[in-house]
Design a protein around this motif. Structure first.
Motif, PDB file in Angstrom:
ATOM      1  N   ASN A 283       0.821  -1.209   0.000  1.00  0.00           N
ATOM      2  CA  ASN A 283       0.000   0.000   0.000  1.00  0.00           C
ATOM      3  C   ASN A 283       0.858   1.264   0.000  1.00  0.00           C
ATOM      4  O   ASN A 283       0.581   2.214  -0.748  1.00  0.00           O
ATOM      5  CB  ASN A 283      -0.943  -0.012   1.205  1.00  0.00           C
ATOM      6  N   VAL A 284       1.897   1.300   0.815  1.00  0.00           N
ATOM      7  CA  VAL A 284       2.785   2.472   0.849  1.00  0.00           C
ATOM      8  C   VAL A 284       3.434   2.662  -0.513  1.00  0.00           C
ATOM      9  O   VAL A 284       3.510   3.788  -1.030  1.00  0.00           O
ATOM     10  CB  VAL A 284       3.842   2.343   1.967  1.00  0.00           C
ATOM     11  N   PHE A 285       3.881   1.570  -1.123  1.00  0.00           N
ATOM     12  CA  PHE A 285       4.488   1.678  -2.459  1.00  0.00           C
ATOM     13  C   PHE A 285       3.460   2.154  -3.485  1.00  0.00           C
ATOM     14  O   PHE A 285       3.777   2.971  -4.343  1.00  0.00           O
ATOM     15  CB  PHE A 285       5.096   0.347  -2.897  1.00  0.00           C
ATOM     16  N   ALA A 286       2.244   1.645  -3.402  1.00  0.00           N
ATOM     17  CA  ALA A 286       1.199   2.036  -4.359  1.00  0.00           C
ATOM     18  C   ALA A 286       0.851   3.517  -4.226  1.00  0.00           C
ATOM     19  O   ALA A 286       0.765   4.237  -5.227  1.00  0.00           O
ATOM     20  CB  ALA A 286      -0.049   1.176  -4.160  1.00  0.00           C
TER      21      ALA A 286
ATOM     22  N   SER B 121       2.710   5.885  -2.842  1.00  0.00           N
ATOM     23  CA  SER B 121       3.897   6.658  -3.217  1.00  0.00           C
ATOM     24  C   SER B 121       4.020   6.768  -4.735  1.00  0.00           C
ATOM     25  O   SER B 121       4.300   7.848  -5.269  1.00  0.00           O
ATOM     26  CB  SER B 121       5.163   6.010  -2.644  1.00  0.00           C
ATOM     27  N   ALA B 122       3.807   5.654  -5.418  1.00  0.00           N
ATOM     28  CA  ALA B 122       3.883   5.664  -6.892  1.00  0.00           C
ATOM     29  C   ALA B 122       2.793   6.563  -7.472  1.00  0.00           C
ATOM     30  O   ALA B 122       3.051   7.337  -8.400  1.00  0.00           O
ATOM     31  CB  ALA B 122       3.763   4.249  -7.436  1.00  0.00           C
ATOM     32  N   PHE B 123       1.593   6.478  -6.923  1.00  0.00           N
ATOM     33  CA  PHE B 123       0.486   7.315  -7.393  1.00  0.00           C
ATOM     34  C   PHE B 123       0.840   8.793  -7.259  1.00  0.00           C
ATOM     35  O   PHE B 123       0.670   9.583  -8.190  1.00  0.00           O
ATOM     36  CB  PHE B 123      -0.791   6.994  -6.608  1.00  0.00           C
ATOM     37  N   ILE B 124       1.370   9.160  -6.103  1.00  0.00           N
ATOM     38  CA  ILE B 124       1.723  10.557  -5.851  1.00  0.00           C
ATOM     39  C   ILE B 124       2.871  11.001  -6.758  1.00  0.00           C
ATOM     40  O   ILE B 124       2.877  12.118  -7.275  1.00  0.00           O
ATOM     41  CB  ILE B 124       2.060  10.758  -4.359  1.00  0.00           C
ATOM     42  N   MET B 125       3.826  10.121  -6.963  1.00  0.00           N
ATOM     43  CA  MET B 125       4.987  10.470  -7.771  1.00  0.00           C
ATOM     44  C   MET B 125       4.654  10.539  -9.264  1.00  0.00           C
ATOM     45  O   MET B 125       5.162  11.401  -9.979  1.00  0.00           O
ATOM     46  CB  MET B 125       6.093   9.440  -7.554  1.00  0.00           C
ATOM     47  N   LEU B 126       3.788   9.669  -9.737  1.00  0.00           N
ATOM     48  CA  LEU B 126       3.557   9.535 -11.173  1.00  0.00           C
ATOM     49  C   LEU B 126       2.353  10.307 -11.715  1.00  0.00           C
ATOM     50  O   LEU B 126       2.133  10.327 -12.918  1.00  0.00           O
ATOM     51  CB  LEU B 126       3.404   8.049 -11.532  1.00  0.00           C
TER      52      LEU B 126
ATOM     53  N   SER C  16      -0.136  15.350  -6.316  1.00  0.00           N
ATOM     54  CA  SER C  16       0.936  15.173  -5.340  1.00  0.00           C
ATOM     55  C   SER C  16       0.560  15.776  -3.996  1.00  0.00           C
ATOM     56  O   SER C  16       0.464  16.998  -3.859  1.00  0.00           O
ATOM     57  CB  SER C  16       2.221  15.838  -5.847  1.00  0.00           C
ATOM     58  N   HIS C  17       0.375  14.916  -3.025  1.00  0.00           N
ATOM     59  CA  HIS C  17       0.173  15.372  -1.652  1.00  0.00           C
ATOM     60  C   HIS C  17       0.775  14.323  -0.720  1.00  0.00           C
ATOM     61  O   HIS C  17       0.094  13.395  -0.281  1.00  0.00           O
ATOM     62  CB  HIS C  17      -1.315  15.607  -1.367  1.00  0.00           C
ATOM     63  N   PRO C  18       2.083  14.444  -0.426  1.00  0.00           N
ATOM     64  CA  PRO C  18       2.812  13.425   0.335  1.00  0.00           C
ATOM     65  C   PRO C  18       2.232  13.026   1.695  1.00  0.00           C
ATOM     66  O   PRO C  18       2.405  11.867   2.099  1.00  0.00           O
ATOM     67  CB  PRO C  18       4.209  14.024   0.488  1.00  0.00           C
ATOM     68  N   PRO C  19       1.534  13.904   2.452  1.00  0.00           N
ATOM     69  CA  PRO C  19       0.985  13.424   3.726  1.00  0.00           C
ATOM     70  C   PRO C  19       0.038  12.223   3.571  1.00  0.00           C
ATOM     71  O   PRO C  19      -0.209  11.506   4.538  1.00  0.00           O
ATOM     72  CB  PRO C  19       0.244  14.645   4.285  1.00  0.00           C
ATOM     73  N   ALA C  20      -0.458  11.986   2.367  1.00  0.00           N
ATOM     74  CA  ALA C  20      -1.319  10.810   2.140  1.00  0.00           C
ATOM     75  C   ALA C  20      -0.556   9.512   2.398  1.00  0.00           C
ATOM     76  O   ALA C  20      -1.160   8.506   2.773  1.00  0.00           O
ATOM     77  CB  ALA C  20      -1.883  10.828   0.724  1.00  0.00           C
ATOM     78  N   ILE C  21       0.755   9.534   2.217  1.00  0.00           N
ATOM     79  CA  ILE C  21       1.551   8.336   2.505  1.00  0.00           C
ATOM     80  C   ILE C  21       1.483   8.006   3.995  1.00  0.00           C
ATOM     81  O   ILE C  21       1.327   6.842   4.379  1.00  0.00           O
ATOM     82  CB  ILE C  21       3.014   8.527   2.049  1.00  0.00           C
ATOM     83  N   ALA C  22       1.572   9.022   4.839  1.00  0.00           N
ATOM     84  CA  ALA C  22       1.478   8.811   6.282  1.00  0.00           C
ATOM     85  C   ALA C  22       0.109   8.252   6.657  1.00  0.00           C
ATOM     86  O   ALA C  22       0.006   7.352   7.491  1.00  0.00           O
ATOM     87  CB  ALA C  22       1.747  10.107   7.031  1.00  0.00           C
TER      88      ALA C  22
END
Length: 147
Positions: free
Chosen positions: A83-86, A88-93, A97-103
């Protein structure tokens, strides 16, 4: 200076509402990513990480992927890693882009409760979007200047 004080007052109100909702639902770990999001939306509103579309879509993807992987694999380390990889990839690609979603993705595994996770996440997201909408309206009306 008046605008910065007003923005800080709005930030305190948004974070207080998010903390109260988190405490009431006993999902305290949802507060940190949303507090960061509130800061970005209010004080860094012209950056790529503070766009409302990025915020809504990134969190929406994190919530949906968390729920899907919880259902498919259960709340396990393998599920969390995927899930973290998915997310992160979604945000990066994508443009969202909203990195706090990874947390938020990680926190969904630490305090596992599907209903509370989804409802609390959507409520916190709603608070931030509401604050952004109010600020945008005040800026357009000339009653508030950008920070």
């Amino acid at each position: 200076m008046r605008s910065r004080f007003l923005y800080f007052a709005e930030y305190m109100a948004a974070v207080s509402a998010i903390l109260a909702m988190s405490a009431n639902n006993k999902v305290f770990l949802l507060a940190p990513p949303y507090a960061v999001s509130a800061y970005l939306v209010l004080f860094e509103r012209n950056t790529k990480f503070s766009k409302p579309s990025g915020l809504a879509v990134s969190y929406g993807f994190a919530i949906a992927s968390s729920e899907a992987l919880h259902a498919l694999l259960g709340p396990s380390i393998a599920s969390m890693t995927i899930n973290v990889f998915a997310v992160s990839a979604f945000i990066m690609l994508t443009e969202y882009s909203h990195p706090p979603a990874i947390a938020l993705t990680i926190f969904s595994y630490l305090r596992f409760s599907d209903v509370l996770f989804v409802t609390s996440s959507l409520a916190a997201l709603g608070i931030i979007i509401l604050i952004y909408a109010i600020d945008s309206a005040l800026i357009r009306a000339g009653k508030l200047s950008r920070v």
